[in-house]
Design an enzyme around this catalytic site. Structure first.
Site, PDB file in Angstrom:
ATOM      1  N   LYS A   1     -21.483 -18.914 -10.571  1.00  0.00           N
ATOM      2  CA  LYS A   1     -20.753 -18.793 -11.830  1.00  0.00           C
ATOM      3  C   LYS A   1     -19.305 -18.380 -11.552  1.00  0.00           C
ATOM      4  CE  LYS A   1     -21.155 -18.888 -16.370  1.00  0.00           C
ATOM      5  NZ  LYS A   1     -22.087 -18.066 -17.143  1.00  0.00           N
TER       6      LYS A   1
ATOM      7  N   TYR B   1       0.847  -1.197   0.000  1.00  0.00           N
ATOM      8  CA  TYR B   1       0.000   0.000   0.000  1.00  0.00           C
ATOM      9  C   TYR B   1       0.879   1.242   0.000  1.00  0.00           C
ATOM     10  CZ  TYR B   1      -4.240   2.700   0.597  1.00  0.00           C
ATOM     11  OH  TYR B   1      -5.269   3.578   0.409  1.00  0.00           O
TER      12      TYR B   1
END
Length: 424
Positions: free
Chosen positions: A94, A39
């Site tokens: 899915k 970060y």
């Protein structure tokens, strides 16, 4: 919601933690140094690189292996227009299959919007996050415009799986069905029952296989789609016949192939008996087909039969296609999924079913043997060969058709590397 099956499914989805997918970090984050790279301040370096060269997003982020599964819940298979939020378990499923079968990370995104123009605008706005977009369960006729526009206006693979995924598997079944029947593809007389997204896409791909438009008859809830009707949308007009037919029963006389993407129990044994010799019957309505397997097989001994059910032989299921189609497309950074790639997938699926079945597939299904023929002309979903065969064929078709932005230079190395993703 009183059946054991429903209770088991609810337990599966809720315990030990809700849902079917999660996010796992791919880089270490155990020290202050790790965090400074992940970060602040380290993240600024790849951000600046991408701001300068957009393609660096594929180098420094997960974009190249990330697919969005996007729906508005307006046409969920077997459930209808249940809305965006209620479609989330389906889209999560899915996404899980993308990871399970092809190692592709996928996010489900449910968009509470039915206006096509607004839906298109929303998807385009979030597209930079993803390497590909799988549209799912969007009702016709809006889905046709949504699919067309997004494929044209975005430069990443976009596919409405209800249309194109279904068409790929149906095409593979048709190729092998014709082979078993001893018929040339171009000679088949076809009746398609259903005129929604899947039906139209399947009919279009049958044209690509070489079946003349004049040999395809489309039927909807009002009967045969003919040029003499005044209630047809543009997609139905595309397949309107000039033959003086009214009913499905009339259309089936002498037909070689019945493709059902409609509703249960609309096909009768008598109708099948009027079809040509060695009739191919793909009864794909879910959860219950246009005719039950026992009734279909009892209608005549020469039938070549498939459904969409996992408990029947010859399951025509989209899981045979979309994970491997996107795997191949992502790996060569294809700018689209084109007809050449879809045809490559269909022909490869058909060819794979004609090869000897390995022992691990037989074990997975508790079978002693499985040979190409009337009871087996579509590969089984748990066949690990699907990944290497179909993804390679799709990637190669992308390169040869000129849509690959990162072409493969050594196909042996590429195919071998796919084993890393097998059945995640």
């Amino acid at each position: 919601m009183n059946s054991a099956t429903d209770s088991e499914a609810l337990c599966y989805h809720s315990e030990p933690r809700p849902g079917k997918i999660g996010i796992c970090p791919t880089k270490p984050s155990h020290s202050q140094h790790d965090l400074s790279l992940a970060y602040s301040p380290g993240v600024a370096a790849p951000a600046r690189a991408i701001a300068t060269t957009a393609d660096d997003a594929y180098r420094y982020t997960n974009k190249g292996n990330l697919v969005a599964v996007i729906s508005n819940g307006s046409a969920v298979l077997g459930l209808g227009n249940i809305g965006a939020l209620a479609s989330k378990p389906v889209m999560e499923g899915k996404s899980m299959l993308f990871k399970r079968f092809a190692g592709i990370d996928a996010f489900d995104i449910e968009v509470d919007e039915h206006d096509p123009e607004t839906f298109i605008r929303i998807v385009k706005a979030i597209a930079p996050t993803f390497g590909g977009i799988n549209l799912e369960d969007i009702k016709a006729p809006e889905c046709f415009e949504i699919d067309r526009r997004l494929r044209e206006e975005l430069h990443i693979p976009v596919m409405h799986d209800d249309q194109h995924g279904t068409a790929i598997i149906v095409s593979a079944a048709t190729i092998n069905g014709a082979r078993i029947a001893g018929k040339e593809i171009g000679s088949l007389r076809v009746v398609v029952n259903g005129a929604g997204a899947a039906a139209i896409a399947c009919a279009r791909m049958l044209l690509s296989l070489g079946i003349p438009r004049t040999q395809i008859v489309l039927c909807d809830s009002r009967g045969v789609v003919t040029r003499y009707r005044d209630d047809l949308n543009p997609q139905k007009q595309e397949f309107a016949t000039s033959r003086r037919l009214v009913s499905l029963s009339e259309a089936l006389h002498g037909a070689d192939l019945f493709l059902g993407v409609s509703k249960a129990d609309i096909l009768t044994p008598h109708m099948i008996r009027t079809m040509a010799g060695n009739p191919i019957v793909l009864a794909l309505a879910n959860p219950d087909p246009e005719i039950a397997r026992d009734a279909a097989l009892g209608s005549r001994p020469d039938i070549i039969f498939a459904t969409g059910r996992s408990d029947d032989p010859n399951q025509v299921n989209n899981v045979l296609g979309f994970p491997f189609l996107f795997r191949g497309a992502l790996d060569v950074r294809a700018s689209q999924i084109n007809e050449a790639m879809k045809l490559a997938a269909a022909h490869t699926l058909a060819e794979l079913a004609r090869q000897p079945v390995p022992e691990n597939v037989l074990r997975a299904y508790g079978l002693e043997h499985l040979d190409f023929g009337r009871d087996y002309f579509i590969p089984k979903p748990l066949d690990p060969r699907l990944l290497s065969h179909v993804a390679t064929a799709v990637a190669r078709a992308a390169v040869e058709s000129g849509v690959a932005q990162q072409p493969v230079t050594d196909w042996d190395i590429y195919t071998a590397a796919l084993s890393h993703y097998e059945l995640q």
